[in-house]
Structures are given as structure tokens and as C-alpha cells.
Design a protein around this motif. Sequence first.
Motif, PDB file in Angstrom:
ATOM      1  N   UNK A 143      -0.014  -7.889  -2.714  1.00 52.04           N
ATOM      2  CA  UNK A 143       0.304  -6.499  -2.403  1.00 52.04           C
ATOM      3  C   UNK A 143      -0.920  -5.856  -1.762  1.00 52.04           C
ATOM      4  N   UNK A 144      -0.720  -4.706  -1.145  1.00 48.74           N
ATOM      5  CA  UNK A 144      -1.851  -3.967  -0.589  1.00 48.74           C
ATOM      6  C   UNK A 144      -2.917  -3.733  -1.658  1.00 48.74           C
ATOM      7  N   UNK A 145      -2.465  -3.330  -2.846  1.00 50.44           N
ATOM      8  CA  UNK A 145      -3.416  -2.999  -3.913  1.00 50.44           C
ATOM      9  C   UNK A 145      -4.138  -4.241  -4.432  1.00 50.44           C
ATOM     10  N   UNK A 146      -3.446  -5.374  -4.453  1.00 48.55           N
ATOM     11  CA  UNK A 146      -4.072  -6.622  -4.919  1.00 48.55           C
ATOM     12  C   UNK A 146      -5.193  -7.058  -3.965  1.00 48.55           C
ATOM     13  N   UNK A 147      -4.903  -7.037  -2.661  1.00 49.42           N
ATOM     14  CA  UNK A 147      -5.920  -7.430  -1.682  1.00 49.42           C
ATOM     15  C   UNK A 147      -7.075  -6.436  -1.701  1.00 49.42           C
ATOM     16  N   UNK A 148      -6.751  -5.156  -1.843  1.00 49.67           N
ATOM     17  CA  UNK A 148      -7.797  -4.130  -1.930  1.00 49.67           C
ATOM     18  C   UNK A 148      -8.721  -4.407  -3.117  1.00 49.67           C
ATOM     19  N   UNK A 155      -0.032   6.330   5.754  1.00 48.77           N
ATOM     20  CA  UNK A 155      -1.116   6.486   6.736  1.00 48.77           C
ATOM     21  C   UNK A 155      -2.285   5.548   6.435  1.00 48.77           C
ATOM     22  N   UNK A 156      -2.725   5.519   5.180  1.00 44.69           N
ATOM     23  CA  UNK A 156      -3.893   4.725   4.795  1.00 44.69           C
ATOM     24  C   UNK A 156      -3.649   3.241   5.045  1.00 44.69           C
ATOM     25  N   UNK A 157      -2.474   2.755   4.639  1.00 44.87           N
ATOM     26  CA  UNK A 157      -2.157   1.332   4.799  1.00 44.87           C
ATOM     27  C   UNK A 157      -2.101   0.933   6.276  1.00 44.87           C
ATOM     28  N   UNK A 158      -1.508   1.783   7.095  1.00 41.82           N
ATOM     29  CA  UNK A 158      -1.431   1.488   8.530  1.00 41.82           C
ATOM     30  C   UNK A 158      -2.818   1.436   9.164  1.00 41.82           C
ATOM     31  N   UNK A 159      -3.703   2.349   8.732  1.00 44.39           N
ATOM     32  CA  UNK A 159      -5.067   2.365   9.266  1.00 44.39           C
ATOM     33  C   UNK A 159      -5.845   1.116   8.839  1.00 44.39           C
ATOM     34  N   UNK A 215       9.460   8.336   1.455  1.00 45.67           N
ATOM     35  CA  UNK A 215       8.655   9.413   2.040  1.00 45.67           C
ATOM     36  C   UNK A 215       8.065  10.317   0.951  1.00 45.67           C
ATOM     37  N   UNK A 216       8.753  10.406  -0.201  1.00 42.11           N
ATOM     38  CA  UNK A 216       8.230  11.224  -1.303  1.00 42.11           C
ATOM     39  C   UNK A 216       6.956  10.609  -1.892  1.00 42.11           C
ATOM     40  N   UNK A 217       6.711   9.328  -1.575  1.00 47.54           N
ATOM     41  CA  UNK A 217       5.469   8.673  -2.001  1.00 47.54           C
ATOM     42  C   UNK A 217       4.490   8.539  -0.833  1.00 47.54           C
ATOM     43  N   UNK A 218       4.751   9.301   0.219  1.00 46.47           N
ATOM     44  CA  UNK A 218       3.868   9.368   1.396  1.00 46.47           C
ATOM     45  C   UNK A 218       4.113   8.258   2.410  1.00 46.47           C
ATOM     46  N   UNK A 219       5.180   7.447   2.239  1.00 44.37           N
ATOM     47  CA  UNK A 219       5.515   6.460   3.265  1.00 44.37           C
ATOM     48  C   UNK A 219       5.895   7.195   4.546  1.00 44.37           C
TER      49      UNK A 219
END
Length: 213
Positions: A29-34, A174-178, A202-206
Amino acid sequence: TFTNKAAKEMMERVEKLLGCRPQGLWGGTFHHIANMILRRQSEKLGYKNNFNILDEDDSTSLIKKAMDDFGLNTKGQSFPKPNIIRGIVSFSRNTNQDVREIAECNYGLPDFVAKKIEEIAGAYETRKKTANVMDFDDLLVNWLKLLEKFPELCERYSRQFQHILVDEYQDTNYIQAEIIKQLAGVHKNILVVGDDSQSIYSFRAADVKNILN
């Protein structure tokens, strides 16, 4: 991707197709790699590498302590409760927008309340740094911060990741795309999979514009 189950399945499919597990393949996941990267590099941002990760309850509890710093007691008052403030702070970070702007525009709160929430957010950040803890949002925000503040580190990881696959791209924020843009800076090989009609977070900022654009 977004769930540990999906990440595991992606890795298993690659292994099955090739008949072996390729050396140097990263998946998660994004968070795992982070988390993997921050465990090695977080000292550059003023954290120790053995930082702890807050879950939502821990995060809400720490925000309540930050509110206590300002003498705010929500019992019997109309001031937003800690879990609401956590949501405002989280949304603002994942969309790269101002806390006050989110409090006023998305939650309809008056300016003086939005200003106080901004101060609470600052106190919350200070408390996390002092305690050597990160919340889930910090994993992404600090990963991007590493890539933006340290060009040599960004180039190193960008050279390492020759090809990048992102699943469920319609649900990235936004953060993930960047982060993906930064990581693909050298080889420029990105494959994303997604369906804009299934964008429901979108309610979670997607931000569905990530895949549409």
C-alpha cells in the motif's frame, strides 16, 4: 495500492507469472511503502527511525491534548469535538489545502473557530514531533517532503524504481499523485489502473482528476 490484501495478490501474480520472486521488487500500500522508506530516512526530517505510528483513536486523543493546551473543553460547548478536528486536519493535509479554508468552506465554521483549529493543528504537529510519532497522514506527507526537500534522495529512489504500477488510481489524493510523479522523475514509466466511475472516496480527499488528467 490501497489494501494489504490487494498488494499481496499483486505480488503473488507477478511471482506466478515469472516462476520466481524477482529481486528488488517492491509492493504494498502507499502507507506500507512510505513506512519502509521513512524507517531509513526519517532522521532527515527530525524523527528517530524507531518512530511509532498513531491509529485514528491515538490521533484523536493527541488532538484532545492539544486542545487542552488552549483550555478548550467541548462538553456543553459548540466548539467542534476532537474527532471532527482530526478530520479537518487530515483532509487539509491530503488535499494540500489550508486548515482554515477547509474548516470554513467544507465544514461551514466561522472564521474565529477556523483560526483556533489552525492553532490546534500546529500544537498537534509539535506534540507528534516531540513524542516521535506519526499519524497515517504523516507517512504520506513526510514521504513527499523527503522527495521534495532532498533532491539527491529523490533521484536515488527515482532511479531505483524503473517501472511503477498503481492500482485503483481513481482513489489517489493530491499527495499520492505528487509522490508518484517524483518517483517517476528519471525513467518516466508509470502504469495506472482505475475506473473514474468508481471514484467514491472524495470525502477522504481522493481526487478523480488525477486519473482524468
